[in-house]
Design a protein around this motif. Structure first.
Motif, short mmCIF file in Angstrom:
data_model
loop_
_atom_site.label_atom_id
_atom_site.label_comp_id
_atom_site.label_asym_id
_atom_site.label_seq_id
_atom_site.Cartn_x
_atom_site.Cartn_y
_atom_site.Cartn_z
N ILE A 292 0.86 -1.19 0.00
CA ILE A 292 0.00 0.00 0.00
C ILE A 292 0.90 1.24 0.00
CG2 ILE A 292 -1.85 1.20 1.22
CD1 ILE A 292 -2.38 -1.56 2.67
N LEU A 293 0.78 2.05 -1.05
CA LEU A 293 1.62 3.24 -1.17
C LEU A 293 0.88 4.46 -0.63
CD1 LEU A 293 2.99 2.67 -4.80
CD2 LEU A 293 4.12 2.13 -2.63
N VAL A 294 1.51 5.14 0.32
CA VAL A 294 0.96 6.39 0.86
C VAL A 294 2.02 7.48 0.68
CG1 VAL A 294 -0.47 5.17 2.57
CG2 VAL A 294 1.78 6.04 3.26
N GLY A 295 1.62 8.72 0.90
CA GLY A 295 2.59 9.82 0.79
C GLY A 295 1.95 11.06 0.18
N MET A 296 2.66 12.12 0.31
CA MET A 296 2.22 13.42 -0.19
C MET A 296 1.99 13.38 -1.72
SD MET A 296 1.71 16.60 0.60
CE MET A 296 1.64 18.11 -0.37
N MET A 297 1.09 14.24 -2.19
CA MET A 297 0.89 14.38 -3.64
C MET A 297 2.23 14.60 -4.34
SD MET A 297 -2.34 17.04 -3.61
CE MET A 297 -2.14 17.67 -1.95
N GLY A 298 2.39 13.97 -5.48
CA GLY A 298 3.60 14.19 -6.28
C GLY A 298 4.80 13.37 -5.86
N THR A 299 4.63 12.47 -4.91
CA THR A 299 5.77 11.63 -4.51
C THR A 299 5.90 10.41 -5.44
OG1 THR A 299 4.39 10.58 -2.83
CG2 THR A 299 5.88 12.34 -2.09
N GLY A 300 4.88 10.16 -6.27
CA GLY A 300 4.99 9.10 -7.27
C GLY A 300 4.20 7.83 -6.98
N LYS A 301 3.19 7.92 -6.12
CA LYS A 301 2.43 6.71 -5.73
C LYS A 301 1.78 6.03 -6.95
CE LYS A 301 -0.10 9.20 -2.99
NZ LYS A 301 0.53 10.53 -3.27
N THR A 302 1.13 6.85 -7.79
CA THR A 302 0.44 6.28 -8.96
C THR A 302 1.45 5.70 -9.95
OG1 THR A 302 -1.43 7.79 -8.68
CG2 THR A 302 -1.09 6.89 -10.90
N THR A 303 2.52 6.43 -10.22
CA THR A 303 3.55 5.99 -11.17
C THR A 303 4.25 4.74 -10.68
OG1 THR A 303 3.91 8.34 -11.64
CG2 THR A 303 5.59 6.80 -12.41
N VAL A 304 4.70 4.76 -9.45
CA VAL A 304 5.47 3.63 -8.90
C VAL A 304 4.55 2.41 -8.71
CG1 VAL A 304 6.81 2.86 -6.89
CG2 VAL A 304 7.22 5.13 -7.88
N GLY A 305 3.30 2.67 -8.37
CA GLY A 305 2.33 1.58 -8.23
C GLY A 305 2.23 0.77 -9.52
N THR A 306 2.16 1.47 -10.64
CA THR A 306 2.07 0.81 -11.95
C THR A 306 3.32 -0.06 -12.19
OG1 THR A 306 0.94 2.78 -12.72
CG2 THR A 306 1.69 1.26 -14.41
N LEU A 307 4.48 0.48 -11.86
CA LEU A 307 5.73 -0.26 -12.08
C LEU A 307 5.80 -1.49 -11.18
CD1 LEU A 307 8.16 2.80 -12.28
CD2 LEU A 307 7.32 1.40 -14.18
N LEU A 308 5.40 -1.33 -9.92
CA LEU A 308 5.42 -2.46 -8.98
C LEU A 308 4.47 -3.56 -9.42
CD1 LEU A 308 5.44 -0.67 -5.52
CD2 LEU A 308 7.20 -2.25 -6.37
N ALA A 309 3.31 -3.15 -9.91
CA ALA A 309 2.31 -4.13 -10.37
C ALA A 309 2.90 -4.95 -11.52
CB ALA A 309 1.03 -3.42 -10.80
N ASP A 310 3.63 -4.28 -12.41
CA ASP A 310 4.28 -4.99 -13.53
C ASP A 310 5.35 -5.94 -13.02
OD1 ASP A 310 2.88 -3.95 -15.55
OD2 ASP A 310 4.49 -2.70 -16.39
N LEU A 311 6.18 -5.45 -12.09
CA LEU A 311 7.29 -6.26 -11.59
C LEU A 311 6.81 -7.51 -10.86
CD1 LEU A 311 9.64 -3.44 -10.21
CD2 LEU A 311 10.20 -5.06 -12.04
N LEU A 312 5.77 -7.34 -10.06
CA LEU A 312 5.30 -8.46 -9.22
C LEU A 312 4.16 -9.24 -9.87
CD1 LEU A 312 5.29 -6.80 -5.69
CD2 LEU A 312 6.51 -8.88 -6.29
N GLN A 313 3.67 -8.71 -11.01
CA GLN A 313 2.49 -9.30 -11.65
C GLN A 313 1.30 -9.36 -10.68
OE1 GLN A 313 2.14 -10.51 -15.15
NE2 GLN A 313 3.58 -8.79 -15.00
#
Ligand SMILES: Nc1ncnc2c1ncn2[C@@H]1O[C@H](COP(=O)(O)OP(=O)(O)O)[C@@H](O)[C@H]1O
Ligand SMILES: O=C(O)C1=C[C@@H](OP(=O)(O)O)[C@@H](O)[C@H](O)C1
Ligand SMILES: [Mg+2]
Length: 177
Positions: free
Chosen positions: A13-34
């Motif tokens: 679960i990614l939390v953090g201030m706006m603009g820290t990259g939660k949406t972007t990094v979430g997409t990458l993690l989903a790809d990496l871990l399937q």
């Protein structure tokens, strides 16, 4: 600090201030871990048939916060997902408690200059309307302790999104095994 017993099959679960990259990094993690990716803002926008910006404008922040809590609870009934939250999901203690019980909570941070650089010119964040630097600074001050409940924190200021995803994955594996 509480952490789910079977972390390996739990959520990230990614939390953090706006603009820290939660949406972007979430997409990458989903790809990496399937794993499936669930972005709470996207789920809310889809269910309401309008953007987060339009929900704030037409129905107000409180309405959005209610939906945010409801969606978070519903999504976290499932396991094995990457969940990107909106930066304000930590404003309710009940949301924070739920998140710590349902996955590894990873807080992404960045210094103010990097955040402003990343979100400046993007008018999809209603809370940042106006002077972006002043708005980010004020919200960071209001929330300076709000993200402390996270299990893991990753400073993204000097990392690109792929590097952030790799860091998160390493921390997840350390915690899970
Ligand atoms: N580590 C990073 N380095 C540089 N730019 C980034 C990084 N992470 C995200 N971004 C960019 O910052 C902007 C906001 O990212 P986003 O994933 O929407 O953040 P959040 O969901 O936390 O608000 C996007 O344009 C994205 O491409
Ligand atoms: O921090 C906040 O209060 C908010 C963050 C946004 O999500 P991101 O953190 O993904 O930008 C979105 O949920 C809404 O504009 C409110
Ligand atoms: Mg986001």
């Amino acid at each position: 600090m509480h952490q789910p017993k079977d972390l390996l099959h739990s959520n990230i679960i990614l939390v953090g201030m706006m603009g820290t990259g939660k949406t972007t990094v979430g997409t990458l993690l989903a790809d990496l871990l399937q794993y499936p990716l669930v972005d709470i803002d996207a789920v809310i926008a889809e269910s309401e048939g309008m953007s987060v910006q339009d929900i704030f404008a037409s129905k107000g922040e409180l309405y959005f916060r209610e939906l945010e809590s409801q969606m978070l609870a519903k999504v976290l009934e499932q396991k094995g997902q990457i969940v990107s939250t909106g930066g304000g999901s930590v404003l309710r203690d009940t949301n924070c408690q739920l998140m710590t019980n349902k996955g590894l909570v990873v807080c992404l941070t960045a210094d103010i200059d990097h955040i402003v650089q990343r979100v400046g010119g993007d008018d999809n964040r209603p809370l940042l309307a106006g002077d972006t630097y002043e708005r980010v600074s004020s919200i960071m001050e209001q929330r300076k302790h709000a993200y402390e409940f996270a299990h893991v924190t990753v400073d993204t200021s000097l990392l690109n999104p792929d590097e952030v995803a790799t860091h998160v994955l390493t921390r997840y594996r350390v915690q899970a095994f």
